[in-house]
Motif scaffolding. Structure first.
Motif, short mmCIF file in Angstrom:
data_model
loop_
_atom_site.label_atom_id
_atom_site.label_comp_id
_atom_site.label_asym_id
_atom_site.label_seq_id
_atom_site.Cartn_x
_atom_site.Cartn_y
_atom_site.Cartn_z
N UNK A 130 0.84 -1.19 0.00
CA UNK A 130 0.00 0.00 0.00
C UNK A 130 0.88 1.25 0.00
N UNK A 131 0.83 2.04 -1.08
CA UNK A 131 1.66 3.25 -1.12
C UNK A 131 1.32 4.24 -0.01
N UNK A 132 0.07 4.26 0.43
CA UNK A 132 -0.31 5.14 1.52
C UNK A 132 0.41 4.83 2.81
N UNK A 133 0.75 3.57 3.01
CA UNK A 133 1.47 3.15 4.22
C UNK A 133 2.98 3.32 4.04
N UNK A 134 3.51 2.84 2.94
CA UNK A 134 4.97 2.77 2.79
C UNK A 134 5.62 4.08 2.36
N UNK A 135 4.84 5.02 1.87
CA UNK A 135 5.40 6.32 1.47
C UNK A 135 6.11 7.00 2.63
#
Length: 194
Positions: A130-135
């Motif tokens: 999930x890019x929202x988490x790993x960003x």
């Protein structure tokens, strides 16, 4: 060690290398965290352990009062760059026991693993997630930086990379997952209708 997460309270926990006696508790964490896919992920973890040596990967656990509550793996893979194959790392899987989620456990595991890899002169770390988490950890879309997914089943947004100081501009190309990911069919998303 204290860990915080954007949407949680502060927890006191211990982060350390996985030990032989942690295998069953780690398996339990993955079974609980991944629900219907828990057995697949737990089996993948069991196989990935064989790819880790002190110099080629990381397997960390988070403990609370002596109980394993989280686990993360960074394992070796290859980048098929035009100049030559480049040894890289893949962050997968990351799991936190359900009752400890949203309390900073996963974030602490990711940060500690990335710190360790940066010290080892690893150039790149890839993941599907999930890019929202790993960003928040510095991961960016891989395709934007010239990297190609190892499978078309990985959504563009989920294919992410972080570059470390050992990275050089010629290091672009296709990520080649290590064999256990293919053995367990743990790459990308399968179409349930086919």
């Amino acid at each position: 060690m204290l860990a915080t997460d954007q949407c949680s309270t502060v927890r006191e926990m211990n982060l350390r290398d996985e030990r032989q006696g942690d295998r069953e508790p780690v398996r339990t964490v993955h079974l609980q965290a991944f629900g219907d896919h828990g057995a697949l992920v737990a089996d993948l973890v069991d196989t990935l352990r064989g790819t880790i040596t002190p110099d080629t990967g990381i397997s960390l656990v988070a403990e609370d009062a002596g109980r394993v509550i989280g686990h993360i793996m960074f394992t070796p893979s290859l980048l098929d760059a035009p100049r030559r194959l480049v040894e890289v790392q893949v962050l997968s899987p990351l799991a936190v026991a359900p009752e400890y989620q949203r309390q900073g456990v996963g974030s602490a595991l990711v940060r500690r693993g990335l710190e360790m890899l940066a010290e080892r002169s690893v150039p790149l770390v890839f993941l599907e997630g999930d890019p929202g988490y790993y960003h928040r950890f510095g991961f960016q879309p891989g395709g934007v930086h010239g990297f190609r997914r190892p499978s078309l089943r990985i959504p563009d947004a989920a294919f992410q990379v972080i570059q470390f100081p050992a990275y050089e501009p010629w290091m672009i190309g296709t990520l080649v997952y290590s064999q256990p990911f293919w053995q367990h069919d743990a790459v990308g998303l399968r179409d349930p209708d086919n």
